[in-house]
Scaffold this motif. Sequence first.
Motif: not given
Length: 186
Positions: A12-18, A60-72
């Motif tokens: 998903n181009p609007n999500a990043v996994k930590f 547990d050991r990961w977090l995913t944050v999704t943004q609206d597509g407008a952020a850098d």
Amino acid sequence: MPKIAEIDDTPNPNAVKFTLHEPLSWGIAHSYESAEQAVNDPLATALFALDHVTNVFYTDRWLTVTQDGAADWPALVRQIAVPLRAAPAAAAQSAQRVTAARLAVHDMSEQEQVRFARINDLLDQHIRPALQADGGDLHVLGLAGDTLSIHYQGACGTCPSSIGGTLASIENLLRSIEPELAVEAV
């Protein structure tokens, strides 16, 4: 205070996994689609306070944050790292509490519980690992007759492939044990 091990893009181009060195929870997923839903979760509340954040999912050991597509993304990732690093690592929880949360089944007959457990086992073995590797997951909402209702979480919640190919794959897999079963994403 969890330390960040890796930061990965997801399908998903609007999500990043930590990925983290220390757990945020012990086997209990936390999924929020709005700041209002996250009101009792300090980490999620801090993340929703950042501009453009639309979804927070962690376990547990990961977090995913999704943004609206407008952020850098590079700038937003730096902002996300601050509350994430400040969050406390998971406190010790009793195995009984974690087991109860995982096995919560409402108002099902013994036969339905066995059927539900069999479906969840198949999802645990073949579907959830792939979704979790991409920063998401699915939560089974219920089983009514021959219809299984699921809700995608994290990066999977807004990913275009979740509704199409992934949903069809889940349904095909589950039909290997129950040919009449239909799966709907809610």
